[in-house]
Design a protein around this motif. Structure first.
Motif, mmCIF file in Angstrom:
data_model
loop_
_atom_site.group_PDB
_atom_site.id
_atom_site.type_symbol
_atom_site.label_atom_id
_atom_site.label_comp_id
_atom_site.label_asym_id
_atom_site.label_seq_id
_atom_site.Cartn_x
_atom_site.Cartn_y
_atom_site.Cartn_z
ATOM 1 N N ASP A 194 21.732 37.356 -25.135
ATOM 2 C CA ASP A 194 23.037 38.013 -25.255
ATOM 3 C C ASP A 194 24.095 37.172 -24.553
ATOM 4 O O ASP A 194 23.798 36.419 -23.627
ATOM 5 C CB ASP A 194 23.004 39.395 -24.582
ATOM 6 N N SER A 195 25.331 37.325 -24.986
ATOM 7 C CA SER A 195 26.412 36.560 -24.373
ATOM 8 C C SER A 195 27.484 37.508 -23.845
ATOM 9 O O SER A 195 27.818 38.497 -24.486
ATOM 10 C CB SER A 195 27.014 35.615 -25.407
ATOM 11 N N GLU A 196 28.006 37.181 -22.671
ATOM 12 C CA GLU A 196 29.053 38.018 -22.089
ATOM 13 C C GLU A 196 30.339 37.956 -22.875
ATOM 14 O O GLU A 196 31.090 38.929 -22.939
ATOM 15 C CB GLU A 196 29.332 37.562 -20.662
ATOM 16 N N SER A 197 30.606 36.768 -23.402
ATOM 17 C CA SER A 197 31.861 36.646 -24.110
ATOM 18 C C SER A 197 31.819 35.574 -25.185
ATOM 19 O O SER A 197 31.502 34.424 -24.908
ATOM 20 C CB SER A 197 32.984 36.315 -23.125
ATOM 21 N N MET A 198 32.100 35.977 -26.388
ATOM 22 C CA MET A 198 32.301 35.053 -27.495
ATOM 23 C C MET A 198 33.530 35.559 -28.214
ATOM 24 O O MET A 198 33.592 36.734 -28.554
ATOM 25 C CB MET A 198 31.131 35.104 -28.476
#
Ligand code: SF4
Ligand code: SF4
Ligand code: SF4
Lengths: 206, 954
Positions: free
Chosen positions: B793-797
């Motif tokens: 998962d990514s915190e911010s894209m």
């Protein structure tokens, strides 16, 4: 004298319905009437093949033979037309036609068929060429303008050919030569052994 | 870099009752009776014709207009006949070089746009659940005031400007500029959910992210592999070219798709793959290619970087593993690889089937690598022929209606803003101050990618502390967009309901107007179609075509650029927006906008196509060769039709356009090109520039970097510039020199302005350096998840948290055992509002359906023609007809995505403004689709998710 015919090259027809909407557009054909339609066999399976069909403008037209009020007539070019004024909507022509070409409006009162409508080879009807009356009853008269049927002219892949039978067969023959013998270039899938349809339709079959 | 000086190099400038519904067999029995008759009742028979007869006297003079079909990117030419301002006839454009008069169902029906019976006729707003008519003035005032209020409270980023691939180039460009001047990068359009993964993946491989060759050039192909592409339905006139290659060139056609499509029916070989296994499949082909030494060594050595790393990955994809993952047997893989190797040049064609995946960028890059390995790039008959979707999605992408870049792929860096503010003639500081000045995750909003269209619902619903901007989205402007083409319909409904205001600018009300339970705060503003205005449009092959205006705007509709003018004035930046664009009768002058485009778009060569040149091309369709698109005699001999970009330099320099990208067999001045030097000159001690490969007549007989003032000086070519050019070129490069001198001199010496490098098979800036197979987020193959997991998962894209692993980790394959995929029908386009409102088309497809294999249908207990519920893995469900067919494999079902106007079993047709509901409505497939976004571009996943199906009772 030209003999007008259609030929649909099943190896090119992709069932895109361009011919169908071209006809609607050109002839202002109402919802529910399909002068032309695309028929597909083996739908969704290897061997799937489509052809676009309308009135075939038969040389010895069965509709013409059976019509009780005798509204049909054939032009010098071999196009089968009819006079809507005399049509009683009995539907006998539809019964006789091997291709289901004659169409009847669905909005007519219950139990009534309304006047028959069918492909005119874009050649209008008995009224004066390109008169408002002809346009309203039969749609376009492209033949009178020296043009060919709209469905064929707009076919996306040039599968549908229309015109003088001799010319149509020349075009088709040229294609067959390019394609080569049986499955030279046209085998559908390697998994399948159906006979290829790209025979030269202008020659009698062996 | 080796230089070979040449002396005196001449400067090179210069059914019977089924009614054509045979495929949907069940309709013969059920659908037609239900839908057909009912609908026929809605329309007076012969209505069109009577309307016309009443207005057009017989014998009224006929004017013939030249325009372009507005339905897909093939760009078919149309002759529109107009009498007394009424569009009375449509003739085939036999002399048009793309279509030779031909059309599919959509193109053959465009004259209906002259009737527009189901159009949105005047501005409206929703008040207490009722549509109320408004004046334009009142509408602009109310909406504008709301926007200014939101701007005040939440900053400019809380208004979302969703533009359109249905705009002309001029409108597209103006829209991006407009959003910039409003002060946000929250602007995007359909390309995001169409080919964004192509644009990024392909551009990162060799420079430009576009179709490299053309439809016509396919005539020269000896093999054609289609993967995730169904031109027989999506780009039918492309089949004219493909079948021509098959007939005349004996081209071998391989069609790779989870469905046996109508295209597959015309292929020599059909290969069925499991949805989402593209990379595994391509590596499987390459395994055989490398194993047998079928690759093009010389091409790779000269023009490709990083193939060794690909080889390593490919070696893992043994025939057994490929069969395990993709389902394709080894002998079929080998046969396909052999055909591709033996039949060169060959081309690869892909569309949404490849792009619309969480792994879209890996797919598109794998396709490119296959063509590089075979040495098929930069050749007539070869190339990556990527068919774009909407008629102007290529142009709208090029002109930057994208949240991550300004027009021309300049990006969002300070340099990019500097370049464009100069072109726009606006003060840079003023422009910067239009934006929110706070810093989020080290970036100011002006330099940070905006929220992409695929995620706008998250921009509304996500906790605002988690978003890299001041506040949530509060006002949503859907300007030419069908929301039902986007995934997660159930959440979209929530998002629409949470918004302060929804503004729809469109010729039709669209699904967005009816899908939510809102009772107010929705505005409908009638825009007109491209037949009611003029301008240019870029076809998939990069040719730019001019459209005449066919008719005056219908009803109270206005052209998009006029609406932009109204809003810009209301919002207070009209003067800056139109600084060098004249406004005549309330309308910005289109040609002035084209010229401004020419002034700034150096990166991709939209600079040479002046309005005058474009119109000359339009008037001379008949002079271009059907195979090569080259003008033969006539006033524009030697130029390529529509001057496919890049058309370098200024219009005066007369570049003919580039028909085939990266083709070194021609001089650059005549449309030749090298791979772009975009990724530096060296990496880890290895040369990234081309070796021993250069375009014909190049003065530099080797690779070289991109051109700048410094390089010109180093080469001793600086003095080839005129004094005027020198003044502008100082300190600039080929992308920023507004004089065009740097480009001119580079081309004079036979060089590509953007350098001459190797294509790269590895992209070190992407999440996966070498494209990897990764299992879809929702996969039935749990056994493969640990071996081929998705990303973390990514915190911010793109300003938003984005989930991968946490979704994939949940095993839903028991509850939802069937793979759901989606696609197109020939009669409809996109969300379908426009085409379902055209009776000639709507009549042919009256019922939304799901294709199910007979085995599955029997196991699940329903039959062909039954009503079923298709429920997606996130709970969204749709009630549709079952079409039982072997077209799909066991365990896979397919739905077309063009329907709308129903929601989870409810028919919403009555919620449309009176007289503006489409003839045909149905469940939107995307109500049932799920989460999943590509990490590079935020492409949505529409091609693989899970579902279950139950027979609907009552
Ligand atoms: S020839 Fe004319 S009337 Fe007949 S099907 Fe074709 S377009 Fe319709
Ligand atoms: S337009 Fe041509 S290809 Fe399309 S369905 Fe008709 S005959 Fe077939
Ligand atoms: S939709 Fe595409 S293929 Fe069909 S007529 Fe229009 S441009 Fe041509």
């Amino acid at each position: 004298m030209a003999k007008m015919k259609f030929l649909c090259d099943s190896k090119r027809c992709i069932e895109c319905n361009g011919c169908v909407t071209a006809c609607k557009n050109e002839n202002n054909v109402e919802w529910g009437i399909q002068r032309r339609r695309v028929v597909t066999i083996n739908d969704g399976e290897p061997g799937e093949t489509s052809i676009s069909v309308a009135c075939m403008h038969c040389t010895d037209a069965p509709c013409m033979a059976v019509c009780p009020t005798d509204v049909f007539y054939q032009t010098e070019d071999g196009i089968v037309l009819h006079n809507k004024d005399g049509c009683i909507g009995c539907g006998y022509c539809l019964f006789a036609c091997p291709f289901g070409a004659p169409q009847f409006p669905s909005d007519a009162a219950f139990g009534e068929r309304g006047k028959m409508d069918k492909c005119t080879f874009c050649a209008g009807g008995p009224e004066e060429d390109n008169s408002p009356e002809e346009k309203a009853k039969y749609g376009a008269n492209r033949i009178a303008e020296g043009k060919l049927p709209m469905c064929a002219e707009m076919c996306s892949t040039k599968a549908l050919l229309a015109g003088d039978a001799a010319e149509v067969s020349d075009i088709f023959r040229e294609r067959v030569i390019y394609r080569g013998h049986n499955d030279g270039a046209w085998a559908q899938t390697t998994l399948q052994n159906e006979t290829d349809l790209a025979y030269d339709a202008t020659q009698p079959k062996a | 870099m080796r230089l070979t000086k040449k002396s005196d190099q001449p400067s090179a400038t210069s059914n019977t009752s089924g009614l054509g519904l045979s495929r949907r067999r069940f309709l013969q029995n059920s659908g037609i009776a239900a839908g057909g008759v009912a609908t026929a009742g809605m329309m007076a028979p012969g209505m069109m014709q009577q309307a016309q007869a009443a207005i057009v006297p017989t014998g009224a003079p006929t004017e013939v207009k030249r325009t372009i079909c507005t339905h897909c990117s093939v760009g078919c030419g149309v002759y529109a006949e107009v009498q007394n301002g009424i569009w009375t006839g449509q003739e085939p454009a036999f002399d048009h070089p793309f279509n030779l008069g031909a059309h599919c169902a959509k193109g053959a029906a465009v004259r209906e746009h002259g009737h527009g019976d189901r159009r949105l006729k005047y501005p409206m707003k929703l008040v207490d659940g009722q549509w109320k008519k408004l004046s334009w003035e009142q509408a602009i005032d109310e909406v504008g005031d709301k926007m200014l209020q939101v701007r005040q409270e939440s900053g400019p980023d809380s208004v979302y400007w969703l533009g359109s691939a249905k705009f002309s180039n001029e409108q597209a460009y103006l829209f991006r500029k407009y959003a910039a001047l409003w002060g946000t990068n929250n602007v995007d359009h359909q390309a995001r959910i169409c080919h964004s993964t192509t644009v990024a993946g392909v551009a990162n491989t060799w420079g430009y992210g576009a179709m490299t060759n053309s439809f016509n050039d396919i005539h020269f192909s000896k093999s054609i592999i289609l993967i995730g592409s169904n031109p027989a339905e999506a780009h039918p006139v492309a089949m004219q070219h493909i079948l021509r290659a098959k007939e005349r060139n004996k081209a071998h056609i391989i069609c790779v798709d989870p469905r046996f499509t109508r295209t597959a029916a015309h292929a020599n070989e059909y290969i069925r793959i499991r949805p989402g296994s593209d990379v595994a499949f391509v590596w499987g082909l390459l395994w055989h290619i490398f194993e047998n030494g079928w690759e093009d060594d010389q091409f790779i050595q000269q023009r490709v970087y990083g193939m060794e790393e690909v080889r390593e990955e490919v070696s893992k994809w043994t025939p057994e593993e490929v069969e395990n993952v993709s389902g394709v047997k080894g002998d079929q893989m080998r046969r396909a690889a052999k055909e591709l190797a033996e039949n060169r040049p060959g081309t690869i064609i892909w569309c949404m089937g490849g792009t619309q995946h969480t792994t879209g960028n890996n797919n598109t890059r794998a396709y490119c690598i296959l063509m590089l390995a075979l040495g098929n790039m930069g050749k007539s008959g070869g190339g990556t022929n990527i068919f774009r979707g909407h008629d102007n999605v290529q142009g709208a992408t090029d002109l930057g209606i994208l949240s991550h870049t300004l027009p021309g792929y300049y990006g969002l860096s300070d340099g990019a803003w500097k370049h464009w503010s100069k072109v726009w003639d606006v003060d840079l500081e003023w422009l910067q101050n239009r934006f929110d000045q706070k810093v989020y995750r080290k970036l100011k909003p002006i330099n940070n990618k905006g929220i992409p269209v695929s995620r706008w619902i998250d921009g509304v619903l996500e906790d605002k502390a988690q978003i890299d901007q001041k506040d949530n989205l509060r006002v949503m402007v859907c300007w030419g967009h069908a929301v039902n083409s986007q995934t997660r319909g159930v959440e979209m409904k929530k998002a629409i309901e949470k918004l302060d205001t929804l503004v729809i600018v469109d010729p039709y009300p669209t699904h967005a107007a009816v899908m939510s339970d809102r009772k107010d705060g929705v505005y409908l503003l009638p825009a007109c179609t491209q037949f009611e205005t003029s301008g240019s449009v870029t076809a998939s092959n990069r040719s730019i075509q001019w459209r005449d205006q066919v008719i005056e705007p219908l009803f109270e509709s206005k052209p998009d650029h006029e609406i932009m003018n109204l809003f810009a004035n209301k919002l207070g930046f009209g003067e800056e927006l139109f600084k060098n664009i004249e406004i005549k009768n309330g309308q910005p002058v289109i040609e002035d906008i084209t010229r401004e485009i020419n002034k700034g778009m150096w990166t991709i060569g939209y600079t040479g196509q002046s309005p005058e040149r474009l119109k000359l091309h339009q008037k001379n369709w008949h002079t271009f060769n059907y195979d090569t698109l080259k003008g033969e005699g006539g006033p524009i001999s030697g130029e390529y039709y529509g001057m496919p970009w890049p058309c370098w330099g200024t219009a005066e320099q007369g570049h003919p356009g580039t028909p085939i990208l990266y083709d070194t067999s021609k001089p650059v001045a005549e449309g030749g090109l090298t791979f772009r030097a975009r990724f530096g000159v060296e990496r880890e001690g290895q040369n990234l520039l081309a070796e021993n490969s250069f375009s014909k007549d190049s003065d530099i007989r080797d690779g070289y970097p991109e051109f700048s003032d410094k390089l010109l000086k180093k080469l001793g070519w600086w003095n080839d510039l005129t004094a005027e050019e020198k003044a502008q070129a100082e300190g600039k490069n080929w992308k920023t020199d507004l004089s065009g001198g740097i480009q001119r001199v580079a081309i004079k010496h036979g060089c590509s302005p953007f350098g001459n490098a190797k294509a790269r098979a590895v992209v070190w800036t992407f999440p996966d350096k070498v494209p990897l197979h990764r299992e879809p987020l929702y996969t039935p193959r749990r056994d493969l998840v640990s071996k081929y997991p998705t990303w973390d998962d990514s915190e911010s894209m793109y300003r938003l948290p984005t989930l991968y692993k946490s979704i994939q980790d949940k095993d839903l394959s028991k509850e939802y055992p069937i793979i759901l995929t989606s696609g197109r029908l020939v009669e409809y386009e996109g969300g379908g509002e426009e085409t379902r409102s055209n009776p000639w088309l709507a009549e042919l497809q009256q019922e939304m359906f799901v294709e199910v294999n007979p085995v599955d249908a029997n196991n699940m207990g329903f039959r062909d023609g039954d009503d079923v519920w298709v429920e997606g893995a996130e709970g969204g469900k749709v009630r549709v007809k079952a079409l039982v067919t072997r077209r799909v494999d066991e365990g896979v079902v397919f739905m077309p995505f063009h329907f709308g106007g129903h929601f989870q079993g409810k028919d919403l047709t009555d919620k449309y403004p009176k007289g503006a509901a489409p003839y045909v409505t149905g469940e939107a497939a995307n109500t049932a689709t799920t989460y999943g976004y590509d990490p590079v571009t935020q492409m949505q996943e529409t091609k693989v998710t899970l579902c279950r199906i139950n027979k609907a009772t009552a």
